[in-house]
Design a protein around this motif. Structure first.
Motif, short mmCIF file in Angstrom:
data_model
loop_
_atom_site.label_atom_id
_atom_site.label_comp_id
_atom_site.label_asym_id
_atom_site.label_seq_id
_atom_site.Cartn_x
_atom_site.Cartn_y
_atom_site.Cartn_z
N UNK A 183 0.81 -1.22 0.00
CA UNK A 183 0.00 0.00 0.00
C UNK A 183 0.85 1.27 0.00
N UNK A 184 2.03 1.22 0.60
CA UNK A 184 2.83 2.43 0.80
C UNK A 184 3.92 2.63 -0.25
N UNK A 185 4.20 1.64 -1.07
CA UNK A 185 5.33 1.73 -2.01
C UNK A 185 4.86 2.10 -3.41
N UNK A 186 5.34 3.22 -3.95
CA UNK A 186 4.99 3.57 -5.33
C UNK A 186 5.55 2.60 -6.36
N UNK A 187 6.71 2.01 -6.09
CA UNK A 187 7.33 1.07 -7.02
C UNK A 187 7.88 -0.13 -6.27
N UNK A 188 8.15 -1.21 -7.01
CA UNK A 188 8.75 -2.39 -6.39
C UNK A 188 10.13 -2.10 -5.84
N UNK A 189 10.84 -1.17 -6.48
CA UNK A 189 12.20 -0.84 -6.02
C UNK A 189 12.19 -0.24 -4.62
N UNK A 190 11.09 0.40 -4.24
CA UNK A 190 11.00 1.01 -2.90
C UNK A 190 10.62 0.01 -1.82
N UNK A 215 -6.83 4.86 6.47
CA UNK A 215 -7.81 4.83 5.39
C UNK A 215 -8.55 3.50 5.34
N UNK A 216 -7.83 2.41 5.57
CA UNK A 216 -8.48 1.09 5.57
C UNK A 216 -9.54 1.01 6.66
N UNK A 217 -9.20 1.49 7.86
CA UNK A 217 -10.17 1.48 8.94
C UNK A 217 -11.38 2.34 8.67
N UNK A 218 -11.19 3.41 7.88
CA UNK A 218 -12.30 4.30 7.53
C UNK A 218 -13.08 3.81 6.31
N UNK A 219 -12.58 2.78 5.66
CA UNK A 219 -13.25 2.28 4.46
C UNK A 219 -13.03 3.16 3.25
N UNK A 220 -11.95 3.94 3.24
CA UNK A 220 -11.62 4.80 2.12
C UNK A 220 -10.36 4.29 1.43
N UNK A 221 -10.22 4.68 0.16
CA UNK A 221 -9.07 4.20 -0.62
C UNK A 221 -7.98 5.25 -0.77
N UNK A 222 -8.35 6.49 -0.77
CA UNK A 222 -7.35 7.55 -0.96
C UNK A 222 -7.86 8.84 -0.33
#
Length: 304
Positions: A183-190, A215-222
């Motif tokens: 969820x937190x990594x923009x790319x696989x390299x990170x 966000x997961x606990x709130x049921x939101x995606x972004x």
């Protein structure tokens, strides 16, 4: 009598009929259509002798018309091909499966309630989240929601076996960390560095302070996290509760699982998205370094 003799006699009979038949041929008890019967017998004998099969369209003796043809084979069952992306939550997974198959999303949610029937590993504690492995799947029209989810779980277990996940002391923690990394990594390299930050903060007893869990606990995606969001008493609010959340927050891919198992070596305790457009992460060890990264991120947002 062998085949050759029978053929020879049959053909001889047919040759004899080229001359006018004697009067005795017209007696009432004489079998009719002998030539046709003989020809049919000859065809049958040849077919048996050659060991082949001859398909003959015969006439129905009652109706005098061709018999109905043999029914054609049914066409192959239609299939649906679908790619499950890394990081999807099960709620989004059910919605996309519903659109692909025509089954209600609620049918997939009900099927997910029986973790044992789906083949979930014991450490999953009966929850599908985190164990519906991403990838490309083909589903037949007749496939049930339970069968579709079972295939995804089976692929997770195959990947987990390859990585030796079950031999770890706390395999569920590995899956939870992998879901955070995903969820937190923009790319696989990170991913290996993000995993290291999570491991380092856990080892020091620090709050994880991850927006993705809130966000997961709130049921939101972004969306941006507000001050009010940080006050929510959800067990997934890692700004309030120490340690890992109670379960995975997404379905991680193989790269995220590998990163959770084998994080990069480093002292980092923070990471910040310094360039939202490019998805660039910056890593920091001290509070001062973190403040500098945060300021850089703020400038990037204003300029964007």
């Amino acid at each position: 009598m062998n085949v050759e003799n029978l053929l020879r006699e049959t053909l001889a009979d047919m040759a004899d009929e080229q001359v006018p038949p004697p009067p005795a041929r017209f007696l009432p008890n004489r079998p009719a259509r002998r030539r046709g019967a003989a020809l049919a017998a000859a065809v049958t004998v040849v077919a048996l002798a050659l060991g082949g099969t001859i398909a003959v369209r015969t006439l129905s003796p009652e109706a005098g018309r061709p018999e109905a043809p043999v029914a054609a084979r049914p066409e192959p069952e239609r299939t649906h091909k679908m790619t499950i992306n890394e990081g999807w939550r099960v709620a989004r997974l059910f919605d996309n499966l519903s659109r692909a198959t025509g089954e209600p999303a609620e049918s997939f949610a009900r099927a997910a309630e029986d973790g044992r029937a789906l083949g979930l590993p014991p450490y999953a504690k009966g929850r599908l989240e985190g164990f519906a492995h991403p990838g490309t799947y083909s589903f037949a029209d007749s496939a049930t929601p339970a069968a579709i989810l079972t295939e995804m779980v089976a692929r997770f277990r195959e990947t987990a076996d390859e990585l030796g996940l079950a031999s770890r002391r706390a395999p569920l923690d590995v899956v939870i960390i992998a879901s955070l990394v995903q969820a937190e990594s923009p790319t696989e390299a990170d991913m290996p560095k993000v995993a290291r930050v999570i491991h380092n903060r856990l080892a020091r007893g620090m709050l994880l302070q991850l927006d993705s869990t809130v966000l997961y606990g709130l049921g939101r995606y972004r969306g941006d996290i507000t001050t009010e969001d940080l006050k929510v008493r959800s067990p997934y609010n890692t700004y309030r509760h120490r340690g890992l959340p109670p379960g995975p927050i997404s379905n991680p891919g193989e790269a995220a699982l590998k990163a959770a198992l084998h994080p990069a070596a480093g002292p980092w305790l923070h990471f910040v998205v310094t360039d939202p457009k490019r998805g660039t992460l910056g890593f920091a060890t001290t509070g001062e370094e973190f403040a500098e990264l945060a300021e850089r991120a703020a400038r990037a947002r204003l300029s964007g």
